[in-house]
Design a protein around this motif. Structure first.
Motif, PDB file in Angstrom:
ATOM      1  N   MET A   1      14.706  17.668 -28.604  1.00 13.39           N
ATOM      2  CA  MET A   1      16.057  17.165 -28.795  1.00 13.39           C
ATOM      3  C   MET A   1      16.540  16.558 -27.480  1.00 13.39           C
ATOM      4  O   MET A   1      16.212  17.040 -26.408  1.00 13.39           O
ATOM      5  CB  MET A   1      16.978  18.300 -29.233  1.00 13.39           C
ATOM      6  N   LEU A   2      17.350  15.517 -27.602  1.00 11.37           N
ATOM      7  CA  LEU A   2      17.872  14.796 -26.457  1.00 11.37           C
ATOM      8  C   LEU A   2      19.312  14.397 -26.772  1.00 11.37           C
ATOM      9  O   LEU A   2      19.665  14.198 -27.930  1.00 11.37           O
ATOM     10  CB  LEU A   2      17.012  13.551 -26.218  1.00 11.37           C
ATOM     11  N   HIS A   3      20.130  14.283 -25.734  1.00 11.08           N
ATOM     12  CA  HIS A   3      21.536  13.929 -25.902  1.00 11.08           C
ATOM     13  C   HIS A   3      21.838  12.658 -25.113  1.00 11.08           C
ATOM     14  O   HIS A   3      21.032  12.204 -24.306  1.00 11.08           O
ATOM     15  CB  HIS A   3      22.439  15.052 -25.381  1.00 11.08           C
ATOM     16  N   LEU A   4      23.035  12.108 -25.337  1.00  8.21           N
ATOM     17  CA  LEU A   4      23.549  10.988 -24.565  1.00  8.21           C
ATOM     18  C   LEU A   4      24.842  11.421 -23.893  1.00  8.21           C
ATOM     19  O   LEU A   4      25.558  12.291 -24.397  1.00  8.21           O
ATOM     20  CB  LEU A   4      23.855   9.784 -25.465  1.00  8.21           C
ATOM     21  N   ILE A   5      25.155  10.805 -22.759  1.00  6.94           N
ATOM     22  CA  ILE A   5      26.449  10.998 -22.110  1.00  6.94           C
ATOM     23  C   ILE A   5      27.027   9.611 -21.883  1.00  6.94           C
ATOM     24  O   ILE A   5      26.304   8.683 -21.527  1.00  6.94           O
ATOM     25  CB  ILE A   5      26.327  11.814 -20.796  1.00  6.94           C
ATOM     26  N   LYS A   6      28.334   9.472 -22.142  1.00  9.18           N
ATOM     27  CA  LYS A   6      28.969   8.155 -22.061  1.00  9.18           C
ATOM     28  C   LYS A   6      30.421   8.310 -21.641  1.00  9.18           C
ATOM     29  O   LYS A   6      31.097   9.250 -22.037  1.00  9.18           O
ATOM     30  CB  LYS A   6      28.910   7.457 -23.420  1.00  9.18           C
ATOM     31  N   LEU A   7      30.886   7.350 -20.826  1.00 11.96           N
ATOM     32  CA  LEU A   7      32.303   7.314 -20.480  1.00 11.96           C
ATOM     33  C   LEU A   7      33.094   6.835 -21.686  1.00 11.96           C
ATOM     34  O   LEU A   7      32.703   5.875 -22.353  1.00 11.96           O
ATOM     35  CB  LEU A   7      32.551   6.354 -19.322  1.00 11.96           C
ATOM     36  N   SER A   8      34.192   7.492 -21.963  1.00  9.48           N
ATOM     37  CA  SER A   8      35.103   7.060 -23.017  1.00  9.48           C
ATOM     38  C   SER A   8      36.136   6.159 -22.358  1.00  9.48           C
ATOM     39  O   SER A   8      37.035   6.640 -21.669  1.00  9.48           O
ATOM     40  CB  SER A   8      35.763   8.271 -23.674  1.00  9.48           C
ATOM     41  N   VAL A   9      35.979   4.858 -22.527  1.00 13.89           N
ATOM     42  CA  VAL A   9      36.858   3.894 -21.870  1.00 13.89           C
ATOM     43  C   VAL A   9      38.111   3.686 -22.723  1.00 13.89           C
ATOM     44  O   VAL A   9      38.010   3.371 -23.902  1.00 13.89           O
ATOM     45  CB  VAL A   9      36.130   2.553 -21.654  1.00 13.89           C
ATOM     46  N   GLY A  10      39.259   3.890 -22.138  1.00 16.32           N
ATOM     47  CA  GLY A  10      40.518   3.704 -22.849  1.00 16.32           C
ATOM     48  C   GLY A  10      41.284   5.003 -23.014  1.00 16.32           C
ATOM     49  O   GLY A  10      42.338   5.165 -22.420  1.00 16.32           O
ATOM     50  N   PRO A  11      40.769   5.942 -23.823  1.00 14.94           N
ATOM     51  CA  PRO A  11      41.510   7.189 -24.021  1.00 14.94           C
ATOM     52  C   PRO A  11      41.699   7.963 -22.715  1.00 14.94           C
ATOM     53  O   PRO A  11      40.769   8.095 -21.930  1.00 14.94           O
ATOM     54  CB  PRO A  11      40.634   7.980 -24.996  1.00 14.94           C
ATOM     55  N   LYS A  12      42.911   8.454 -22.518  1.00 16.02           N
ATOM     56  CA  LYS A  12      43.227   9.222 -21.320  1.00 16.02           C
ATOM     57  C   LYS A  12      43.048  10.721 -21.529  1.00 16.02           C
ATOM     58  O   LYS A  12      43.064  11.482 -20.575  1.00 16.02           O
ATOM     59  CB  LYS A  12      44.643   8.907 -20.864  1.00 16.02           C
ATOM     60  N   ASP A  13      42.904  11.136 -22.800  1.00 14.02           N
ATOM     61  CA  ASP A  13      42.672  12.546 -23.096  1.00 14.02           C
ATOM     62  C   ASP A  13      41.962  12.662 -24.445  1.00 14.02           C
ATOM     63  O   ASP A  13      41.782  11.672 -25.155  1.00 14.02           O
ATOM     64  CB  ASP A  13      43.973  13.348 -23.064  1.00 14.02           C
ATOM     65  N   VAL A  14      41.572  13.876 -24.778  1.00 15.83           N
ATOM     66  CA  VAL A  14      40.822  14.120 -26.017  1.00 15.83           C
ATOM     67  C   VAL A  14      41.657  13.767 -27.240  1.00 15.83           C
ATOM     68  O   VAL A  14      41.136  13.238 -28.228  1.00 15.83           O
ATOM     69  CB  VAL A  14      40.338  15.589 -26.079  1.00 15.83           C
ATOM     70  N   GLY A  15      42.952  13.999 -27.191  1.00 15.97           N
ATOM     71  CA  GLY A  15      43.823  13.674 -28.311  1.00 15.97           C
ATOM     72  C   GLY A  15      43.807  12.186 -28.636  1.00 15.97           C
ATOM     73  O   GLY A  15      43.784  11.801 -29.808  1.00 15.97           O
ATOM     74  N   GLN A  16      43.811  11.352 -27.615  1.00 18.93           N
ATOM     75  CA  GLN A  16      43.751   9.908 -27.848  1.00 18.93           C
ATOM     76  C   GLN A  16      42.402   9.506 -28.434  1.00 18.93           C
ATOM     77  O   GLN A  16      42.348   8.670 -29.335  1.00 18.93           O
ATOM     78  CB  GLN A  16      44.002   9.139 -26.553  1.00 18.93           C
ATOM     79  N   LEU A  17      41.311  10.091 -27.942  1.00 19.43           N
ATOM     80  CA  LEU A  17      39.989   9.801 -28.511  1.00 19.43           C
ATOM     81  C   LEU A  17      39.956  10.194 -29.984  1.00 19.43           C
ATOM     82  O   LEU A  17      39.486   9.434 -30.830  1.00 19.43           O
ATOM     83  CB  LEU A  17      38.886  10.533 -27.739  1.00 19.43           C
ATOM     84  N   ARG A  18      40.492  11.368 -30.299  1.00 24.08           N
ATOM     85  CA  ARG A  18      40.525  11.845 -31.686  1.00 24.08           C
ATOM     86  C   ARG A  18      41.310  10.876 -32.577  1.00 24.08           C
ATOM     87  O   ARG A  18      40.862  10.531 -33.674  1.00 24.08           O
ATOM     88  CB  ARG A  18      41.139  13.246 -31.735  1.00 24.08           C
ATOM     89  N   ALA A  19      42.458  10.414 -32.108  1.00 25.64           N
ATOM     90  CA  ALA A  19      43.301   9.502 -32.895  1.00 25.64           C
ATOM     91  C   ALA A  19      42.610   8.156 -33.106  1.00 25.64           C
ATOM     92  O   ALA A  19      42.621   7.617 -34.224  1.00 25.64           O
ATOM     93  CB  ALA A  19      44.650   9.305 -32.200  1.00 25.64           C
ATOM     94  N   ILE A  20      42.004   7.614 -32.069  1.00 24.57           N
ATOM     95  CA  ILE A  20      41.288   6.333 -32.187  1.00 24.57           C
ATOM     96  C   ILE A  20      40.151   6.462 -33.189  1.00 24.57           C
ATOM     97  O   ILE A  20      39.971   5.599 -34.050  1.00 24.57           O
ATOM     98  CB  ILE A  20      40.762   5.882 -30.804  1.00 24.57           C
ATOM     99  N   GLN A  21      39.393   7.546 -33.091  1.00 23.30           N
ATOM    100  CA  GLN A  21      38.263   7.716 -34.005  1.00 23.30           C
ATOM    101  C   GLN A  21      38.723   7.942 -35.437  1.00 23.30           C
ATOM    102  O   GLN A  21      38.075   7.466 -36.374  1.00 23.30           O
ATOM    103  CB  GLN A  21      37.369   8.859 -33.537  1.00 23.30           C
ATOM    104  N   ALA A  22      39.835   8.628 -35.627  1.00 25.87           N
ATOM    105  CA  ALA A  22      40.348   8.852 -36.982  1.00 25.87           C
ATOM    106  C   ALA A  22      40.721   7.517 -37.634  1.00 25.87           C
ATOM    107  O   ALA A  22      40.398   7.281 -38.805  1.00 25.87           O
ATOM    108  CB  ALA A  22      41.551   9.792 -36.946  1.00 25.87           C
ATOM    109  N   ARG A  23      41.378   6.640 -36.877  1.00 28.12           N
ATOM    110  CA  ARG A  23      41.719   5.315 -37.405  1.00 28.12           C
ATOM    111  C   ARG A  23      40.461   4.505 -37.704  1.00 28.12           C
ATOM    112  O   ARG A  23      40.359   3.852 -38.746  1.00 28.12           O
ATOM    113  CB  ARG A  23      42.608   4.557 -36.410  1.00 28.12           C
ATOM    114  N   ARG A  24      39.502   4.569 -36.798  1.00 31.41           N
ATOM    115  CA  ARG A  24      38.264   3.802 -36.968  1.00 31.41           C
ATOM    116  C   ARG A  24      37.473   4.296 -38.182  1.00 31.41           C
ATOM    117  O   ARG A  24      36.872   3.496 -38.908  1.00 31.41           O
ATOM    118  CB  ARG A  24      37.431   3.946 -35.696  1.00 31.41           C
ATOM    119  N   ALA A  25      37.457   5.602 -38.402  1.00 31.62           N
ATOM    120  CA  ALA A  25      36.707   6.172 -39.536  1.00 31.62           C
ATOM    121  C   ALA A  25      37.271   5.709 -40.869  1.00 31.62           C
ATOM    122  O   ALA A  25      36.530   5.504 -41.831  1.00 31.62           O
ATOM    123  CB  ALA A  25      36.717   7.699 -39.459  1.00 31.62           C
TER     124      ALA A  25
END
Length: 140
Positions: A1-25
């Motif tokens: 098993m292998l993972h990836l690590i990536k910078l989340s560009v734009g969101p300033k916190d986890v809540g913003q990432l969650r909201a962006i992904q919810a809209r995108r989904a």
């Protein structure tokens, strides 16, 4: 098993990432993140790997990668579509220096998942911004 690590560009916190992904989904299912480079080690990633998101200078959450698709952007250039499980799993935050694109992350280098109450008594009840400031000061 292998993972990836990536910078989340734009969101300033986890809540913003969650909201962006919810809209995108909802707008363009399935939930995925498009990235320019196709992972050459895709089979290893699909054997249970996750993408670890670096937000505001700290790796903070991960998402399981369900599939990796060959896709195209609107301009016709090829890209990889990382199909993601919508669940964001909190991990033990640690600082990460900025980098471009994504990187492979070996299992032994991954931060541990945070179990409720482990990060610090009452820390989960604090606003994300306050927790981020405390992590930056090395107090959380």
């Amino acid at each position: 098993m292998l993972h990836l690590i990536k910078l989340s560009v734009g969101p300033k916190d986890v809540g913003q990432l969650r909201a962006i992904q919810a809209r995108r989904a909802v707008a363009e299912p399935p939930l995925r993140h498009q990235t320019r480079m196709m992972p050459k080690r895709a089979a290893e990633i699909l054997a249970g790997g996750s993408i670890y998101w670096v937000i505001a200078g700290f790796v903070q959450v991960r998402q399981r990668i369900i599939d990796i698709l060959e896709e195209e952007w609107d301009d016709g250039s090829r890209c990889a579509g990382l199909v993601l499980d919508p669940e964001l799993v909190a991990v033990a935050a640690r600082p990460v220096k900025p980098f471009q694109g994504w990187r492979y992350l070996e299992p032994e280098a991954t931060p541990a998942d945070v179990v409720a109450g482990i990060e610090g008594e009452g820390a989960e009840a604090m606003p994300e911004r306050l927790r981020a400031e405390l992590r930056a000061l090395g107090l959380l």
